[in-house]
Design an enzyme around this catalytic site. Sequence first.
Site, PDB file in Angstrom:
ATOM      1  N   GLY A   1       0.723  -1.260  -0.119  1.00 62.76           N
ATOM      2  CA  GLY A   1       0.110   0.044  -0.029  1.00 62.76           C
ATOM      3  C   GLY A   1       0.908   1.103   0.033  1.00 62.76           C
ATOM      4  O   GLY A   1       1.781   1.301   0.869  1.00 62.76           O
TER       5      GLY A   1
ATOM      6  N   GLY B   1      -0.251   4.360   0.097  1.00 61.31           N
ATOM      7  CA  GLY B   1      -0.874   5.574   0.630  1.00 61.31           C
ATOM      8  C   GLY B   1      -0.137   6.388   1.859  1.00 61.31           C
ATOM      9  O   GLY B   1       1.063   6.281   1.835  1.00 61.31           O
ATOM     10  N   PHE B   2      -0.883   7.139   2.493  1.00 60.99           N
ATOM     11  CA  PHE B   2      -0.113   7.847   3.743  1.00 60.99           C
ATOM     12  C   PHE B   2       0.541   7.130   4.505  1.00 60.99           C
ATOM     13  O   PHE B   2       1.682   7.229   4.730  1.00 60.99           O
ATOM     14  CB  PHE B   2      -1.268   8.578   4.389  1.00 60.99           C
TER      15      PHE B   2
ATOM     16  N   GLU C   1     -17.115  19.309   1.411  1.00 66.00           N
ATOM     17  CA  GLU C   1     -16.258  19.922   0.396  1.00 66.00           C
ATOM     18  C   GLU C   1     -16.519  19.767  -1.084  1.00 66.00           C
ATOM     19  O   GLU C   1     -16.408  20.794  -1.890  1.00 66.00           O
ATOM     20  CB  GLU C   1     -14.739  19.293   0.575  1.00 66.00           C
TER      21      GLU C   1
ATOM     22  N   ALA D   1      -5.930  11.695   7.358  1.00 67.49           N
ATOM     23  CA  ALA D   1      -4.847  11.681   6.805  1.00 67.49           C
ATOM     24  C   ALA D   1      -3.588  11.518   8.057  1.00 67.49           C
ATOM     25  O   ALA D   1      -2.626  10.446   8.006  1.00 67.49           O
ATOM     26  CB  ALA D   1      -4.215  12.799   5.872  1.00 67.49           C
TER      27      ALA D   1
END
Length: 412
Positions: free
Chosen positions: A17, A19-20, A172, A314
């Site tokens: 992975g 991601g972050f 958002e 995040a």
Amino acid sequence: MTVQNPHSGTPHAVVVGAGFAGLAATRELARAGVRVTLVDRHPYTTFQPLLYQVATAGLGAGDVSFPTRAFAARYREVRARRAGLSKIRPDERVVELDDGGVLSYDYLVLATGVTTNWLGVPGAEEHASPIYSVHDAQALRRRLQACLEQTAAGERDATHVVVVGGGSTGVEMAGTLAELRRRTIPLTHPEIGSGQTSVTLVERLDHVLAPYRPRLRDAAARALAKRGVRMRLGSTVAAVEQEAVVLADGTRLHSDVTVWAMGVAAAPEVADWGLPQGKGGRITVTQALNVPAHPEIFVAGDLAGPPDTLPQLAQPALQMGKHAGRQIAAAVKGQPVRDFAYRDPGIMATVGRAEAVLQLRNGWTMHGLLAWLAWIGLHVAYLLGGRNRLTVLIDFLWRYAGPRRTAASVIE
């Protein structure tokens, strides 16, 4: 089937992975001299907090993506592998990949993230658009633009958008769509009347932005209303149809485009890995973020289910990834692993041009222009790559601070 260990003789960590959490773990491991193979099914990492900007044509897909191999090239001890994880054989310390490859490991970090949770709502998966990946954002962008073109040509009566979910992503998205409706569409599609477009936000609670203080919730709701967003608070979605969202009270909201911005869960294939799962399919881990029966396997980010529930944002993913990397580095040296403790820096969300909400850990809150500028600065800072930071900053200034006609060149 050949088992590959590209760094035999030295400790080898496989991080699944990019991601972050995965990148944070990889960075810590590389700095500690541990050899790492970073595995992801995509050749790039995605900055998910800005995907809604891609969906609304404010940014390009390349602005929120960064090549995984370019990241790996920064560290002598890291190699990148494009593949998905199919199976884990923990007793043998081996992972099987969907490209037929097999990797052995001394330590394993699972940071694949989660996927859209349709919450069992009939028709949601078939008719609603998620925004969890670059592919999702691009598909939604094409859908929105196609509907607008059809409306302008008289092939469709209207383009009404319903956003389901009043969390940060939903707020958002709704705020950005509302600003496009007011500022951009009248220029790009003058054939479309104001009554032929709308943005509606549906939220099951009686307020938006549940994790925030009431003052900020109210400020966000007022900002959305000011931008023309219709809000259906305290409303539960019972079904999603091709051109309608049906509420539990029987109300039918006409929807040409339905955006699903609520609920995440572990991907179905996680069940095939043979590890204990808890709520939402997340992998059950100790407070140190490793699997009880297999302490050499760490889980970080949204896929982790530690004893203390953490927000799926995040910051927790970054901190969990860093913690996992540091604990493996300590274990390599024969040191004990330590429990993970989340340090909450605060949360923020933007509603639209010159309007955002910010809440710090100490309870201090802010909304308006300064919070919006802080939101832009933080998001630009966390992007990977100098080119991405520069182009995103320019695009934000061009889209929000430029004259109205500049927005027209963005939406097309």
